[in-house]
Write a protein that holds these residues in place. Structure first.
Motif, PDB file in Angstrom:
ATOM      1  N   ILE A 285       0.739  -1.120   0.074  1.00  0.00           N
ATOM      2  CA  ILE A 285      -0.005  -0.002  -0.089  1.00  0.00           C
ATOM      3  C   ILE A 285       0.943   1.353   0.002  1.00  0.00           C
ATOM      4  CG2 ILE A 285      -1.691   1.320   1.316  1.00  0.00           C
ATOM      5  CD1 ILE A 285      -3.005  -1.243   2.488  1.00  0.00           C
ATOM      6  N   HIS A 286       0.608   2.230  -0.860  1.00  0.00           N
ATOM      7  CA  HIS A 286       1.257   3.411  -0.866  1.00  0.00           C
ATOM      8  C   HIS A 286       0.672   4.498  -0.009  1.00  0.00           C
ATOM      9  CE1 HIS A 286       3.588   1.808  -4.320  1.00  0.00           C
ATOM     10  NE2 HIS A 286       2.531   1.491  -4.990  1.00  0.00           N
ATOM     11  N   GLU A 287       1.515   5.317   0.512  1.00  0.00           N
ATOM     12  CA  GLU A 287       1.221   6.600   1.253  1.00  0.00           C
ATOM     13  C   GLU A 287       0.601   7.655   0.381  1.00  0.00           C
ATOM     14  OE1 GLU A 287       0.624   6.517   4.370  1.00  0.00           O
ATOM     15  OE2 GLU A 287       1.375   4.406   4.491  1.00  0.00           O
ATOM     16  N   GLY A 288      -0.188   8.554   0.656  1.00  0.00           N
ATOM     17  CA  GLY A 288      -0.522   9.573  -0.047  1.00  0.00           C
ATOM     18  C   GLY A 288      -2.125   9.798  -0.163  1.00  0.00           C
ATOM     19  N   SER A 289      -2.518  10.364  -0.921  1.00  0.00           N
ATOM     20  CA  SER A 289      -4.016  10.506  -1.385  1.00  0.00           C
ATOM     21  C   SER A 289      -4.645   9.354  -1.780  1.00  0.00           C
ATOM     22  CB  SER A 289      -4.272  11.860  -2.218  1.00  0.00           C
ATOM     23  OG  SER A 289      -5.680  11.688  -2.426  1.00  0.00           O
ATOM     24  N   ARG A 290      -5.682   8.612  -1.049  1.00  0.00           N
ATOM     25  CA  ARG A 290      -6.104   7.319  -1.575  1.00  0.00           C
ATOM     26  C   ARG A 290      -7.038   7.753  -2.751  1.00  0.00           C
ATOM     27  NH1 ARG A 290      -5.861   2.476  -2.947  1.00  0.00           N
ATOM     28  NH2 ARG A 290      -7.705   1.201  -3.056  1.00  0.00           N
ATOM     29  N   LEU A 291      -7.832   9.108  -2.651  1.00  0.00           N
ATOM     30  CA  LEU A 291      -8.414   9.387  -3.821  1.00  0.00           C
ATOM     31  C   LEU A 291      -7.678   9.547  -5.371  1.00  0.00           C
ATOM     32  CD1 LEU A 291     -11.407  10.451  -4.703  1.00  0.00           C
ATOM     33  CD2 LEU A 291     -10.809  12.558  -4.098  1.00  0.00           C
ATOM     34  N   ASN A 292      -6.560  10.139  -5.055  1.00  0.00           N
ATOM     35  CA  ASN A 292      -5.781  10.182  -6.028  1.00  0.00           C
ATOM     36  C   ASN A 292      -5.225   9.051  -6.758  1.00  0.00           C
ATOM     37  OD1 ASN A 292      -3.883  12.006  -7.978  1.00  0.00           O
ATOM     38  ND2 ASN A 292      -2.455  11.143  -7.157  1.00  0.00           N
ATOM     39  N   GLN A 293      -4.989   7.768  -5.751  1.00  0.00           N
ATOM     40  CA  GLN A 293      -4.604   6.668  -6.164  1.00  0.00           C
ATOM     41  C   GLN A 293      -5.638   5.841  -7.331  1.00  0.00           C
ATOM     42  OE1 GLN A 293      -3.643   4.674  -2.738  1.00  0.00           O
ATOM     43  NE2 GLN A 293      -2.141   6.133  -2.076  1.00  0.00           N
ATOM     44  N   VAL A 294      -7.070   6.026  -6.380  1.00  0.00           N
ATOM     45  CA  VAL A 294      -8.230   5.323  -7.010  1.00  0.00           C
ATOM     46  C   VAL A 294      -8.313   6.213  -8.565  1.00  0.00           C
ATOM     47  CG1 VAL A 294     -10.793   5.177  -6.904  1.00  0.00           C
ATOM     48  CG2 VAL A 294      -9.225   4.643  -4.915  1.00  0.00           C
ATOM     49  N   TRP A 295      -8.291   7.379  -8.522  1.00  0.00           N
ATOM     50  CA  TRP A 295      -8.424   8.155 -10.066  1.00  0.00           C
ATOM     51  C   TRP A 295      -7.293   7.780 -11.031  1.00  0.00           C
ATOM     52  CZ3 TRP A 295     -11.717  10.751 -12.363  1.00  0.00           C
ATOM     53  CH2 TRP A 295     -11.350  11.491 -13.577  1.00  0.00           C
ATOM     54  N   LYS A 296      -6.107   7.433 -10.498  1.00  0.00           N
ATOM     55  CA  LYS A 296      -5.131   6.890 -11.386  1.00  0.00           C
ATOM     56  C   LYS A 296      -5.531   5.688 -11.888  1.00  0.00           C
ATOM     57  CE  LYS A 296      -1.084   9.585  -9.508  1.00  0.00           C
ATOM     58  NZ  LYS A 296       0.099   9.699  -9.144  1.00  0.00           N
ATOM     59  N   ILE A 297      -6.000   4.569 -11.091  1.00  0.00           N
ATOM     60  CA  ILE A 297      -6.430   3.467 -11.422  1.00  0.00           C
ATOM     61  C   ILE A 297      -7.604   3.498 -12.356  1.00  0.00           C
ATOM     62  CG2 ILE A 297      -7.513   1.121 -10.860  1.00  0.00           C
ATOM     63  CD1 ILE A 297      -5.822   1.676  -8.185  1.00  0.00           C
ATOM     64  N   LEU A 298      -8.510   4.746 -12.194  1.00  0.00           N
ATOM     65  CA  LEU A 298      -9.587   4.464 -12.900  1.00  0.00           C
ATOM     66  C   LEU A 298      -9.553   5.083 -14.274  1.00  0.00           C
ATOM     67  CD1 LEU A 298     -12.995   4.597 -13.005  1.00  0.00           C
ATOM     68  CD2 LEU A 298     -12.773   7.010 -12.073  1.00  0.00           C
ATOM     69  N   ILE A 299      -8.482   6.029 -14.790  1.00  0.00           N
ATOM     70  CA  ILE A 299      -8.111   6.906 -15.778  1.00  0.00           C
ATOM     71  C   ILE A 299      -7.334   6.307 -16.653  1.00  0.00           C
ATOM     72  CG2 ILE A 299      -9.111   8.744 -14.732  1.00  0.00           C
ATOM     73  CD1 ILE A 299      -6.382   9.916 -14.806  1.00  0.00           C
ATOM     74  N   ALA A 300      -6.515   4.973 -16.210  1.00  0.00           N
ATOM     75  CA  ALA A 300      -5.452   4.458 -16.829  1.00  0.00           C
ATOM     76  C   ALA A 300      -6.043   3.810 -18.290  1.00  0.00           C
ATOM     77  CB  ALA A 300      -4.927   3.436 -16.169  1.00  0.00           C
ATOM     78  N   PRO A 301      -5.564   4.202 -19.549  1.00  0.00           N
ATOM     79  CA  PRO A 301      -5.954   3.743 -20.638  1.00  0.00           C
ATOM     80  C   PRO A 301      -6.429   2.369 -20.724  1.00  0.00           C
ATOM     81  CG  PRO A 301      -4.132   5.202 -21.095  1.00  0.00           C
ATOM     82  CD  PRO A 301      -4.215   4.878 -19.709  1.00  0.00           C
ATOM     83  N   GLN A 302      -5.493   1.278 -20.367  1.00  0.00           N
ATOM     84  CA  GLN A 302      -5.657  -0.234 -20.332  1.00  0.00           C
ATOM     85  C   GLN A 302      -6.978  -0.346 -19.457  1.00  0.00           C
ATOM     86  OE1 GLN A 302      -3.154   1.293 -18.893  1.00  0.00           O
ATOM     87  NE2 GLN A 302      -2.176   0.078 -17.338  1.00  0.00           N
ATOM     88  N   HIS A 303      -7.066   0.299 -18.235  1.00  0.00           N
ATOM     89  CA  HIS A 303      -8.298   0.031 -17.348  1.00  0.00           C
ATOM     90  C   HIS A 303      -9.401   0.616 -17.962  1.00  0.00           C
ATOM     91  CE1 HIS A 303      -5.204   0.426 -13.823  1.00  0.00           C
ATOM     92  NE2 HIS A 303      -4.868  -0.707 -14.625  1.00  0.00           N
ATOM     93  N   ILE A 304      -9.468   1.693 -18.865  1.00  0.00           N
ATOM     94  CA  ILE A 304     -10.805   2.078 -19.468  1.00  0.00           C
ATOM     95  C   ILE A 304     -11.178   1.021 -20.218  1.00  0.00           C
ATOM     96  CG2 ILE A 304     -11.743   4.037 -20.914  1.00  0.00           C
ATOM     97  CD1 ILE A 304      -9.823   6.119 -19.410  1.00  0.00           C
ATOM     98  N   LYS A 305     -10.224   0.616 -21.155  1.00  0.00           N
ATOM     99  CA  LYS A 305     -10.874  -0.320 -22.132  1.00  0.00           C
ATOM    100  C   LYS A 305     -11.398  -1.732 -21.342  1.00  0.00           C
ATOM    101  CE  LYS A 305      -6.793  -0.064 -24.115  1.00  0.00           C
ATOM    102  NZ  LYS A 305      -5.653  -0.449 -24.920  1.00  0.00           N
ATOM    103  N   ALA A 306     -10.787  -2.018 -20.279  1.00  0.00           N
ATOM    104  CA  ALA A 306     -11.331  -2.932 -19.421  1.00  0.00           C
ATOM    105  C   ALA A 306     -12.636  -3.003 -19.130  1.00  0.00           C
ATOM    106  CB  ALA A 306     -10.557  -3.446 -18.383  1.00  0.00           C
ATOM    107  N   PHE A 307     -12.998  -1.579 -18.529  1.00  0.00           N
ATOM    108  CA  PHE A 307     -14.309  -1.485 -18.015  1.00  0.00           C
ATOM    109  C   PHE A 307     -15.212  -1.062 -19.118  1.00  0.00           C
ATOM    110  CE2 PHE A 307     -11.775   1.528 -14.940  1.00  0.00           C
ATOM    111  CZ  PHE A 307     -11.610   0.378 -13.998  1.00  0.00           C
ATOM    112  N   ILE A 308     -14.762  -0.621 -20.241  1.00  0.00           N
ATOM    113  CA  ILE A 308     -15.894  -0.653 -21.692  1.00  0.00           C
ATOM    114  C   ILE A 308     -16.216  -2.072 -21.927  1.00  0.00           C
ATOM    115  CG2 ILE A 308     -16.169   0.035 -24.076  1.00  0.00           C
ATOM    116  CD1 ILE A 308     -14.367   2.400 -23.164  1.00  0.00           C
ATOM    117  N   PHE A 309     -15.147  -2.902 -22.028  1.00  0.00           N
ATOM    118  CA  PHE A 309     -15.314  -4.082 -22.340  1.00  0.00           C
ATOM    119  C   PHE A 309     -16.423  -5.086 -21.550  1.00  0.00           C
ATOM    120  CE2 PHE A 309     -13.535  -8.727 -21.689  1.00  0.00           C
ATOM    121  CZ  PHE A 309     -13.867  -9.215 -23.098  1.00  0.00           C
ATOM    122  N   MET A 310     -16.207  -4.972 -19.992  1.00  0.00           N
ATOM    123  CA  MET A 310     -17.091  -5.499 -19.148  1.00  0.00           C
ATOM    124  C   MET A 310     -18.494  -4.950 -19.307  1.00  0.00           C
ATOM    125  SD  MET A 310     -15.355  -7.798 -17.794  1.00  0.00           S
ATOM    126  CE  MET A 310     -16.783  -8.489 -17.049  1.00  0.00           C
TER     127      MET A 310
END
Length: 410
Positions: free
Chosen positions: A204-229
């Protein structure tokens, strides 16, 4: 000899571990599934229309989607076993409350709470499998856990319908009490057989949890996975919630045969799930998914365009529908779970779960707006829903190649 004994014991523990996870999947999927074949009874007993029924279904899925997004903040910060069993206990309470609901509004709220806890369970179970089982064996393991869908249709849905139809004093409430009882037994099994899973906590990384989630949410490969599902869920759940209503009102199938249709489809899917998982591991998950995505369109389009038809033809088509539409999820989830690394998988899979629930809720609501019940009591425009679902299915065939390329980078 000791090594052999150790290997046998390890395999035995893994089987009980996967069985416990499958049990949790079975009950929360059954809790969601049982609403669909009971559609005609809900519409009659609660005096609601198809749109209101779609909203009742979506109360579960929208709450699950919101809860999944909230779970991204904490899911990777807790030990997996403790979190899973705690959420499962709350799910049992919410399901019991569904059986106690005195009217449509109360049932709507109770379903939302059940969805809030049940929706997180699905993604958390998949996360635990991905954390615990190597990728080369993950298709088979997910096939075992996701066979819970089949078991719910084989045993749970027909039994739930039987209880609803043969306990007049309880009616539609009986299945919810049944699910709460079975879930309590599985909670005990999970307590005994699911080990502590905390390997992710050290990353687990320190820092803003909201910022961590946002980075996971907007990563291009993740966006493709979300659209796919999302497209996979829309393909199935724009059609599935209204199958029972269409078969009874338009195809001429007696309501007493609905449980038989679910039983046959469930038995066939139960037998095919592990086979599909094995084929995914052997021949490649993208290849197996593409085959299933195309072939599944045949029973999907037949289902939404059936005229008055003999029961045996309906059974053949509906069984093929169950096998192929649910079978797509096995290679799909194996690929999607490998898009991210272990340390953020729980957060990512919670977001995937939210996307699944949100898209299935949107699908059922949109389909509820499209289909109507005419003056003659027949359902209209179901064929339009089928055509839209088929287009989404074709898009998944194209998009899966991009998901596969991202898994090789993970």
């Amino acid at each position: 000899m000791n090594t052999v004994t150790h290997t046998v014991e390890t395999k035995k523990r893994e089987r009980f571990f996967l069985f416990s996870l499958a049990g949790i999947q079975f009950t929360h999927i059954l809790d969601f599934m049982i609403m669909m074949p009971l559609g005609p009874e809900f519409i009659r007993e609660l005096n609601i229309n198809t749109h209101q029924f779609g909203l009742l279904l979506s109360s579960y899925t929208f709450a699950a989607a919101a809860a999944g997004i909230l779970a991204t903040y904490y899911v990777d910060r807790f030990e997996r076993r403790q979190l899973l069993l705690s959420l499962y206990a709350l799910f049992i309470i919410a399901t019991f409350a569904c059986g106690l609901a005195p009217n449509y509004e109360a049932l709507f709220i109770a379903r939302a709470f059940a969805g809030a806890f049940g929706g997180i369970l699905g993604s958390l179970v998949q996360t635990i499998v991905a954390d615990s089982i190597p990728f080369e064996r993950r298709g088979k393991a997910l096939g075992t856990v996701m066979a819970a869908f089949s078991v719910s249709t084989v045993a749970g849905v027909p039994l739930g319908l039987f209880l609803a139809n043969h306990i007049p004093s309880l009616g539609w409430r009986a299945p919810f009490f049944f699910i709460a009882l079975i879930s309590s037994l599985i909670l005990y099994l999970g307590f005994r057989n699911i080990p502590k899973i905390a390997g992710h906590l050290g990353h687990i990384h320190e820092g803003s949890r909201l910022n961590q989630v946002w980075k996971i949410l907007i990563a291009p490969q993740h966006i493709k996975a979300f659209i796919f599902m999302a497209l996979i869920m829309i393909t199935g759940f724009s059609v599935i919630p209204y199958i029972a209503l269409y078969l009874t009102s338009n195809v001429g199938i007696n309501n007493s045969y609905i449980s038989l249709i679910y039983l046959c489809g469930g038995v066939a899917t139960l037998m095919s799930s592990r086979f599909i998982g094995h084929m995914s591991d052997k021949y490649g998950k993208v290849t197996v998914f593409r085959v299933l995505a195309i072939v599944s369109l045949v029973p999907l389009l037949v289902t939404t365009n059936l005229p008055v038809t003999p029961l045996w033809i309906v059974l053949i088509n509906s069984t093929a529908f169950f096998i192929l539409v649910s079978g797509r999820m096995i290679p799909a989830m194996a690929m999607v779970s490998q898009v991210v690394e272990n340390k953020i998988r729980g957060t990512f899979m919670s977001l995937v779960g939210s996307v699944q629930m949100l898209s299935s809720g949107i699908a059922s609501v949109l389909a509820g707006w499209v289909v109507t019940i005419g003056p003659d009591g027949m359902m209209q425009h179901y064929n339009l829903v089928g055509y839209g679902a088929a287009i989404c299915g074709l898009l998944t065939f194209w998009l899966v190649g991009y998901i596969h390329s991202d898994t090789k980078k993970a």
